[in-house]
Design a protein around this motif. Structure first.
Motif, PDB file in Angstrom:
ATOM      1  N   HIS A   1       0.850  -1.197   0.000  1.00 15.35           N
ATOM      2  CA  HIS A   1       0.000   0.000   0.000  1.00 15.35           C
ATOM      3  C   HIS A   1       0.878   1.237   0.000  1.00 15.35           C
ATOM      4  O   HIS A   1       1.789   1.365   0.821  1.00 15.35           O
ATOM      5  CB  HIS A   1      -0.898   0.012   1.245  1.00 15.35           C
ATOM      6  CG  HIS A   1      -1.987  -1.009   1.184  1.00 15.35           C
ATOM      7  ND1 HIS A   1      -1.774  -2.347   1.412  1.00 15.35           N
ATOM      8  CD2 HIS A   1      -3.311  -0.875   0.898  1.00 15.35           C
ATOM      9  CE1 HIS A   1      -2.923  -3.004   1.272  1.00 15.35           C
ATOM     10  NE2 HIS A   1      -3.870  -2.138   0.968  1.00 15.35           N
TER      11      HIS A   1
ATOM     12  N   PRO B   1       0.643   5.743  -0.766  1.00 16.41           N
ATOM     13  CA  PRO B   1      -0.269   6.860  -1.008  1.00 16.41           C
ATOM     14  C   PRO B   1      -0.023   7.460  -2.399  1.00 16.41           C
ATOM     15  O   PRO B   1       1.112   7.465  -2.895  1.00 16.41           O
ATOM     16  CB  PRO B   1       0.123   7.862   0.073  1.00 16.41           C
ATOM     17  CG  PRO B   1       1.565   7.591   0.307  1.00 16.41           C
ATOM     18  CD  PRO B   1       1.794   6.142   0.046  1.00 16.41           C
TER      19      PRO B   1
ATOM     20  N   MET C   1      -3.407   4.427  -2.849  1.00 18.95           N
ATOM     21  CA  MET C   1      -4.600   4.936  -2.176  1.00 18.95           C
ATOM     22  C   MET C   1      -4.558   6.448  -2.060  1.00 18.95           C
ATOM     23  O   MET C   1      -3.483   7.035  -2.011  1.00 18.95           O
ATOM     24  CB  MET C   1      -4.681   4.374  -0.767  1.00 18.95           C
ATOM     25  CG  MET C   1      -4.664   2.875  -0.696  1.00 18.95           C
ATOM     26  SD  MET C   1      -4.513   2.389   1.010  1.00 18.95           S
ATOM     27  CE  MET C   1      -6.144   1.788   1.280  1.00 18.95           C
TER      28      MET C   1
ATOM     29  N   PHE D   1      -5.032   6.108   2.870  1.00 20.57           N
ATOM     30  CA  PHE D   1      -3.749   5.499   3.229  1.00 20.57           C
ATOM     31  C   PHE D   1      -3.475   5.704   4.721  1.00 20.57           C
ATOM     32  O   PHE D   1      -3.028   4.789   5.424  1.00 20.57           O
ATOM     33  CB  PHE D   1      -2.647   6.128   2.378  1.00 20.57           C
ATOM     34  CG  PHE D   1      -1.290   5.554   2.637  1.00 20.57           C
ATOM     35  CD1 PHE D   1      -0.326   6.304   3.304  1.00 20.57           C
ATOM     36  CD2 PHE D   1      -0.981   4.262   2.248  1.00 20.57           C
ATOM     37  CE1 PHE D   1       0.931   5.762   3.556  1.00 20.57           C
ATOM     38  CE2 PHE D   1       0.272   3.724   2.494  1.00 20.57           C
ATOM     39  CZ  PHE D   1       1.238   4.470   3.157  1.00 20.57           C
TER      40      PHE D   1
ATOM     41  N   TRP E   1      -5.505   3.366   6.675  1.00 17.30           N
ATOM     42  CA  TRP E   1      -4.957   2.009   6.577  1.00 17.30           C
ATOM     43  C   TRP E   1      -3.731   1.862   7.487  1.00 17.30           C
ATOM     44  O   TRP E   1      -3.568   0.864   8.185  1.00 17.30           O
ATOM     45  CB  TRP E   1      -4.611   1.721   5.125  1.00 17.30           C
ATOM     46  CG  TRP E   1      -4.000   0.376   4.910  1.00 17.30           C
ATOM     47  CD1 TRP E   1      -4.685  -0.791   4.765  1.00 17.30           C
ATOM     48  CD2 TRP E   1      -2.617   0.057   4.865  1.00 17.30           C
ATOM     49  NE1 TRP E   1      -3.798  -1.830   4.614  1.00 17.30           N
ATOM     50  CE2 TRP E   1      -2.511  -1.332   4.674  1.00 17.30           C
ATOM     51  CE3 TRP E   1      -1.438   0.812   4.977  1.00 17.30           C
ATOM     52  CZ2 TRP E   1      -1.295  -1.988   4.587  1.00 17.30           C
ATOM     53  CZ3 TRP E   1      -0.230   0.158   4.886  1.00 17.30           C
ATOM     54  CH2 TRP E   1      -0.168  -1.237   4.687  1.00 17.30           C
TER      55      TRP E   1
END
Lengths: 538, 330, 222
Positions: B123, B125, B194, B199, B202
């Motif tokens: 993941h 950003p 994201m 983000f 998360w």
């Protein structure tokens, strides 16, 4: 059987029995020994390609296991590169033609020539053993530490096979260099030599200088595997990237070993097919040497993402752009040769056209790879696979087949069926493009190479490619069939069925063992049409 | 009808594609030119009689110079353009969100600085410069994200750093692109880009064991590094506070920059680059620490730096990228 | 137009050549090219050596110190002398002095064998000292891994060199036989000449190997 056209005694019937072949010193017979062995490996490598393309027709790995697939692409590469593409044109066509083209009775070292073939066979046997004993799965590139530490397959026998066959190439190269320097007939100056001889000379230089490096490199890999020496193993302090430098120092020039002889063939085909001198003879000759020299300076372009420094990457990039120039010069010169020529549409010429077009595409895609920013995206994807297949299959193999067809009457004394041959050439051309053009697209889309299974969005392009491969396969089987058929049922060939200029066309088809009844004295340039001696147009 | 190029999801993707299209144009032009000339000449000068020969033309110097010189100019233009794009790729911006990556047969392990671990899915950003510091636990792998046009070999025994700036939220393929053994084609994953707020959310799902640097601090004590590397300079080893990022003089007379690679090397092979004024008595930890533990120790040493430039934390310094408000696609 | 089979029908003239002169030039060029390939063959090893010595100078120095310098020094002297006797053999062949030719060939072969004997002694000692990677390797823990690279290179480079020496002895044996039989004459002594080239080459490789492997940091104390 002696007829009015076929000479009573020539190299094929000069001694019968297996001993007269296996102990021959005649360069022409040795060429045929090589023809048989490289053809065996071509079909082994080809069979693997068929399985690979069958597997890749679906995104899931459902035909073979991943282990098996990894072995298939490895052995496809090893068989095709070391046992077909590198030896084929030099050891078959070069061996047969170079002495005749320069007006000599044989190569400088005939027994060394025979030894080279036996060395090839021994190397081949090692590799065949490796294939049968379970195969090898490192990729033909043997990157460390996977090949030295991690792989559990037959790495050492394969490495030994490559090591041994390398010496076959070195000795052949040595033989050619000495022959071309010392055995030319009276009057055959350097600039009267056929361009095939120039290309073979440049190839031999690379062979002699580059192959020893891969020999020692592959020996280091074998030593590390067996004795755990640790040159390339980071857990012992070794550097895995050092392997890549050593490996590519040879393996990049190796690709020029694969293409230069084919370029030499094309020069001959274009000259004979247009019945005029190759445009810019001197430029084409020197371009061969330039390719050989520059080819040694660009190996780092295989390592742009492998941890090279930015500055060495830049240097390799600019040199890689430069090495494209002499190849471009050749393409322009061949095309210009066709201007105001008497252009034939016979099979060898069709292969020449195919070569020029496909090599142009393959070579231009090399520019994409010299451009580091693009290479970062496409390296290790199918773009690369497409690039090198355009050059090696669209280039080298077409050159090989064109040459085989062109000199077939001289080698065998027979003519093949022209209609069938044309059809085969077209099938090969179409099948080839369908196989490999989609791979450029799917590579840029991101499909990595050496992948057994892939994301479903890549399937359409893969199916196209596999369809093309099946057509290509048929295309390759056809020449096997009709060439062999012609040996017994083909029309008898005269000494010069093409009406071409060249010393090989002044002697009988097939030639006598000593090549010429009398040593020629050369007073004409390479491609002086009309022919200065009387020719028979069959 | 399949697309001809992958999604463009990073700042670099546009630059690479533009160069690519230029190369395509050149290729198409010359390929069609040569093919066209061949076909034209083959038809126009077709052999009309069995013994007809061509005109004896040997060459033309002007043409030779032209078709040597013009391609030379063209390739030099490509070289200059490509090199400028490459320089941008090769040099990461100064302020980046750093994430560690360990490749091993046959998976990708990601380690965020605040302790979050991920396997095969990363993941990040959108709209930030992200730097990945990669290494391999076993053989050479390769980290390839086609949508970002980014690729680098991941090599055992050293750290390789790559960077990208995602521009579009979404899920993008991650492939291993250096053959690494049996399940090489299975060593794939996804990069999940994201929106910054998502983000953040998360990330604050958090890691139970704390940040990477704090894991490293614990290890530092567990392995007794702190007995020699004491902040009060009484220990037998150099002080590590404020060291990271500085230049260090070595016993051999050379100087070295204290970066991730140097810290890693000093743990595994201490005798290689001994600091000036110290004895080569540090024992080696080769075989005693895993790659992930090494990353934690490196981050800990980094966190001891007291320079004005703090290593970036999980909280983004900038706001969301302008215009980007789309939710994460599934 | 030159009709064939008229020129000298010297028994040593091979059928593909027109004259002994051409044959000699071809053989000599061939041997030089072969030696160039050998330079590149060993060159890869020298490159690997240089890379690792640059990376791990202390470990290399420590490992190099373990080699038996006096044995290497004697071997160097032995090989240089053998090159001298080889050159004298070539000269004897050129001047037609068969006795001297045979004598110098035999001395060269003896010296080559001495070299191999000393090398075998060294290998045995190194095995006893447990310096053989892959077999029974042990070393000072400070330099353990990197010294292993040194010893791997040492055995590979000297082993490959020794293999070339053995092949050289084989070649010399054939030359000896031909010299005794009278095949070598002042008109045809090319085989002796090109064998000499090969022998000198093997000698020169050792001249490089010796300081690089045996003499690292010898002027400084450990």
């Amino acid at each position: 059987m002696a007829t009015l056209l076929s000479p009573p005694r020539h190299y094929l019937n000069d001694g019968y029995g297996i001993k007269s072949w296996l102990l021959t010193r005649d360069h022409k017979r040795i060429a045929l020994l090589y023809l048989a062995s490289v053809t065996v490996f071509f079909f082994i490598g080809g069979a693997m390609a068929v399985l690979i393309r069958l597997e890749l027709a679906t995104p899931v790995g459902d035909l073979v296991s991943d282990e098996t697939y990894n072995k298939l692409f490895t052995m496809h590469g090893v068989a095709m590169i070391f046992f077909f593409l590198i030896p084929a044109i030099p050891s078959v066509l070069g061996n047969f033609l170079i002495p005749i083209m320069i007006g000599a009775k044989d190569l400088a070292f005939p027994r060394l020539n025979l030894l080279s073939w036996y060395i090839y066979v021994v190397g081949g046997l090692f590799s065949l053993y490796a294939m049968i004993a379970g195969g090898v799965d490192t990729g033909w590139t043997f990157y460390t530490p996977f090949s030295t530490v991690s792989s559990t397959t037959q790495v050492v026998p394969t490495a030994l096979g490559i090591f041994v066959v390398g010496f076959s190439g070195i000795l052949t190269g040595l033989n050619f260099i000495v022959t071309i320097h010392r055995m030319r007939a009276p009057g055959m100056t350097w600039f009267r030599l056929p361009l095939f001889v120039w290309s073979s000379y440049a190839t031999s230089l690379i062979n002699v200088l580059g192959t020893p490096v891969v020999a020692i490199t592959i020996l280091l890999v074998a030593a590390e595997r067996v004795l755990h020496f640790g040159f390339f193993d980071p857990s012992v302090g070794g550097d895995p990237v050092l392997f890549q430098h050593l490996f590519w120092f040879y393996s990049h020039p190796a690709v020029y070993i694969m293409i230069l002889p084919a370029m030499g063939v094309i020069s001959e085909l274009v000259a004979a097919g247009c019945r005029k001198p190759v445009f810019g003879y001197t430029f084409v000759a020197f371009a061969s040497l330039a390719i050989a020299v520059l080819g040694f300076l660009v190996w780092g372009h295989h390592m742009f993402v492998a941890g090279e420094s930015v500055y060495s990457a830049m240097i390799f990039s600019v040199l890689s752009f430069l090495v494209a120039i002499p190849s471009a010069v050749k393409v322009f010169n061949w095309t210009a040769t066709m201007y105001k020529g008497s252009v034939s549409w016979e099979t060898p010429m069709l292969y020449a056209y195919g070569f020029i077009g496909l090599f142009t595409i393959g070579g231009l895609t090399g520019l994409f790879l010299a451009a580091i920013a693009v290479d970062v995206h496409v390296t290790d994807t199918y773009f690369i696979v497409a690039h090198f297949h355009y050059i090696m299959v669209g280039g080298t193999i077409m050159g090989y087949l064109g040459g085989l067809h062109y000199w077939w009457p001289k080698i065998s004394g027979r003519l093949y069926h022209e209609g069938l041959a044309k059809i085969a050439a077209w099938i090969i051309f179409i099948g080839f493009n369908l196989t490999f053009f989609p791979q450029f697209v799917v590579g840029y889309l991101g499909m990595p190479r050496r992948y057994h299974a892939y994301p479903p969005e890549f399937q359409v392009l893969n199916v196209l490619s596999s369809a093309g491969a099946s057509i290509l396969g048929v295309g390759y089987l056809l020449p096997m069939a009709y060439l062999i058929w012609s040996l017994r049922y083909g029309r008898i060939a005269g000494s010069n069925p093409w009406g071409a200029v060249g010393l090989e066309w002044t002697t009988t088809s097939p030639p006598p063992t000593e090549n010429f009844a009398q040593t020629p004295v050369v007073t004409w340039d390479a491609y002086e049409y009309p022919a200065p001696v009387e020719t028979h147009v069959a | 009808m399949p697309p001809l190029f992958p999604e463009r999801a990073s700042t670099m993707a546009y630059r690479v594609d533009n160069l690519y299209f230029f190369l395509l144009a050149i290729t198409a032009f010359f390929a069609l030119l040569i093919a066209g000339l061949i076909v034209f000449f083959a038809v126009r000068y077709r052999r009309r009689a069995p013994d007809a020969v061509g005109e004896r033309i040997h060459g033309n110097l002007v043409l030779e110079l032209a078709w040597t010189g013009i391609p030379l100019v063209i390739v030099m233009v490509i070289f200059v353009w490509s090199t400028s794009v490459y320089f941008a790729m090769a040099k990461a911006p100064d302020e980046t969100l750093n994430i560690y990556v360990v490749g091993k047969q046959w998976m990708w392990k990601f380690q965020h600085l605040d302790g979050q671990r991920e396997i095969n899915e990363l993941h990040v950003p959108v709209g930030r410069d992200v730097r990945l510091i990669t290494t391999s636990e076993d053989v050479i792998h390769d980290f390839f994200v086609p949508a970002f046009r980014v690729k680098a070999d991941v090599i055992p025994g050293r750290y390789v750093s790559i960077w990208f700036h995602p521009t579009k939220p979404g899920r993008y393929h991650l492939f291993c692109a250096e053959y690494c053994g049996t399940r090489h084609s299975g060593m794939t994953g996804e990069i999940v880009v994201m929106d910054p707020s998502e983000f953040q959310a998360w990330m604050s799902g958090g890691a139970p064991e704390g940040s990477l640097a704090s894991t490293g601090a614990k290890l530092f004590a567990d392995l007794a590094c702190n007995t020699c590397h004491r902040p009060d300079a009484q220990g037998r080893g150099p002080v590590l506070d404020g060291l990271f990022g500085r230049s260090q003089a070595l016993q051999s007379g050379e100087t070295v920059t204290v970066d991730e690679a140097y810290v890693r090397e000093s743990i595994l092979n201490p005798a290689a680059k001994v600091v000036a004024g110290f004895q080569p008595i540090m024992p080696t930890f080769q075989g005693l620490v895993s790659e992930e533990q090494l990353l934690a120790l490196v981050e800990y040493v980094k966190s001891l730096a007291t320079q004005p430039q703090q290593p970036p934390t999980a909280r983004p310094a900038n706001g969301p990228a302008p215009g980007e408000n789309t939710p994460v696609k599934k | 137009m030159l009709p064939d089979a008229v020129e000298h029908h010297h028994p040593a003239l091979a059928h593909q050549f027109d004259s002994l002169e051409q044959q000699k030039e071809a053989a000599t060029l061939g041997m030089w090219i072969f030696l160039v390939t050998e330079v590149l063959f060993f060159g890869g090893l020298f490159l690997t050596y240089t890379t690792y010595r640059h990376l791990y100078p202390d470990a290399f120095a420590a490992a190099s110190h373990e080699l038996i310098v006096w044995a290497g020094t004697i071997n160097t002297a032995v090989l240089i002398t053998s090159s001298l006797t080889m050159a004298l053999a070539v000269h004897a062949a050129q001047t037609g002095n068969r006795r001297l030719l045979v004598l110098f060939l035999i001395v060269t072969m003896i010296l080559g064998t001495v070299f191999l004997g000393i090398k075998a002694f060294e290998y045995y000692s190194e095995w006893e000292e447990r310096h053989v990677p892959g077999l029974n390797y042990a070393f000072d823990p400070r330099y353990y891994r990197h010294a292993q690279i040194f010893f791997s290179l040492y055995f590979l480079m000297t082993g490959l060199h020794a293999l070339h020496m053995i092949i050289g002895l084989g070649i010399m044996a054939v030359m000896l036989r031909w010299s005794i039989r009278g095949t070598i004459t002042p008109e045809y002594f090319t085989p002796i000449e090109i064998s000499g080239l090969y022998w000198h080459f093997v000698d020169i490789v050792w001249i490089f190997l010796f300081p690089l492997l045996y003499l690292i940091g010898r002027h400084a104390h450990v």
